[in-house]
Write a protein that holds these residues in place. Structure first.
Motif, PDB file in Angstrom:
ATOM      1  N   GLN A 233       0.777  -1.228   0.072  1.00  0.00           N
ATOM      2  CA  GLN A 233       0.138   0.008  -0.242  1.00  0.00           C
ATOM      3  C   GLN A 233       0.859   1.160  -0.003  1.00  0.00           C
ATOM      4  O   GLN A 233       0.447   2.329  -0.688  1.00  0.00           O
ATOM      5  N   ARG A 234       1.936   1.123   0.719  1.00  0.00           N
ATOM      6  CA  ARG A 234       2.680   2.373   0.997  1.00  0.00           C
ATOM      7  C   ARG A 234       3.981   2.766  -0.091  1.00  0.00           C
ATOM      8  O   ARG A 234       3.923   4.028  -0.498  1.00  0.00           O
ATOM      9  N   ASN A 236       3.961   0.380  -2.889  1.00  0.00           N
ATOM     10  CA  ASN A 236       3.637  -0.219  -4.215  1.00  0.00           C
ATOM     11  C   ASN A 236       4.527  -1.376  -4.544  1.00  0.00           C
ATOM     12  O   ASN A 236       5.015  -1.477  -5.622  1.00  0.00           O
TER      13      ASN A 236
END
Length: 381
Positions: A233-234, A236
């Motif tokens: 999420q942070r 990729n």
């Protein structure tokens, strides 16, 4: 004695390999053998053996001091063997959960092996062997899932538990056949190579060591459950890269344990634990602030160095606070503190990640490790 030590370490490696190689495949096993609805329980299956071990290890350790350390180690291996067989026979998700719970309740080979070594090894050599045992567990942690993964295509992984039962079963049989007495019994009090009580041996109580162990475990395990999804999420980042970075600190233990261990001893173990806890905190802080791969990798390396030094310091403190008459209870409580720390860390990580963010557990880990470092240093002043 060398034969006994070799069999003890090899037996622990076999038991650790069997216990640590399967958890990554629990979801796959549930999907293969039970209804798809059982997949929602996969996360809880990771916790069951750890929670059971946290409850049972101190009790087994206390019993070991009464029935004999060697007998307790044999019991732990055969208990793990039996639980693997029962797990492999599972026909429902609840039977599978029961088998995993038995692994925690009837196992405890790590604590039992450490207590057995403590029954006949002097302090400095015991501290070294405790580090070897941790290296054994970390090697199993890497090799196990990779090897099992080779059999994941077209093979019912539930049946692999039957084959895994061979490792602890055979280890228990060999230990049973070995002579009961060792050639060099240890003195009642742990000593260093000068024959005197090690410096700092009485400076730390065993109960304080258990608290340090629990806090350090919480501070590190907090970062485990959501590591992969946080990086996806942070930053990729792919699962393959995240998996490699997750294993990096643990791989560093195998590389750095010997050179760092030369500088960690009884006299400076508390200081080493404080400083390496601070270094672990710094590595986590760099990770949570990282916005690229190089910074993240640097943070993982710092964390690996810090974790290695901290574990070596804990081993030295464990050896210095060991007494032969209560070695089973001592290592049972120490491993119990480790397991309870892991259970609490999993609960805290789940709560923080779902209510705040995936980085929230890392921030809490930083705070706990920094607090542990400051507290130890303040106690020594």
């Amino acid at each position: 004695m060398r034969q006994t030590i070799f069999i003890t370490v090899l037996g622990h490696f076999g038991a650790a390999f069997a216990a640590l190689c399967m958890p990554p495949f629990y979801a796959h096993i549930l999907q293969q053998n039970f209804s798809s609805q059982a997949l929602v329980m996969a996360g809880w299956y990771f916790t069951l053996p750890t929670l059971a071990a946290a409850i049972s290890n101190p009790l087994w350790g206390k019993l070991a001091d009464r029935i004999g350390i060697r007998a307790s180690l044999i019991r732990a291996h055969w208990g793990l063997c039996l639980s693997f067989i029962i797990t492999g026979m599972a026909r429902t998700p609840w039977e599978f959960a029961f088998g995993l719970t038995l692994q925690g309740l009837l196992g405890g080979t790590f604590a039992a092996s450490n207590a057995f070594l403590a029954s006949f090894l002097p302090g400095k050599r015991l501290a070294t062997l405790l580090s070897v045992m941790q290296g054994s567990a970390r090697t199993a942690l890497f090799a196990g899932p990779a090897i099992i993964g080779l059999f994941s295509d077209g093979q019912n992984l539930l049946h692999i538990f039957f084959y895994l039962a061979i490792f602890p079963g055979l280890a228990g049989l060999i230990l049973y056949l070995l002579p009961a007495k060792t050639s060099t019994p240890a003195a009642h009090t742990v000593t260093d190579n000068t024959g005197t009580a090690p410096a700092g041996a009485g400076a730390l109580s065993a109960s304080s060591l258990y608290r340090y162990q629990a806090l350090f475990t919480i501070g590190t395990v907090l970062t485990y459950p959501y590591f992969v999804i946080d990086l996806a999420q942070r930053l990729n980042m792919s699962a393959a890269w995240a998996g490699a970075l997750f294993g990096l600190p643990h791989a560093l233990f195998l590389v750095l344990a010997w050179p760092i261990g030369r500088h960690v001893n009884f006299s400076n173990a508390q200081t080493a634990l404080a400083r390496f806890s601070a270094l672990t905190c710094a590595g986590l802080l760099l990770q949570v602030l990282a916005n690229n791969l190089s910074l993240l990798a640097t943070g993982r390396i710092l964390m690996g160095v810090g974790m290695t030094g901290a574990y070596l310091a804990i081993n030295a403190l464990a050896a210095s606070t060991t007494r032969k008459a209560s070695a089973g209870q001592h290592f049972g409580k120490l491993e119990g503190a480790n397991k309870w720390g892991a259970v609490l860390a999993g609960i805290l990580a789940s709560g923080l990640a779902t209510s705040m963010s995936y980085t929230a557990p890392i921030w809490l880990a930083c705070a706990l490790l920094a607090g542990l470092s400051i507290f130890i240093e303040s106690k020594r002043l």
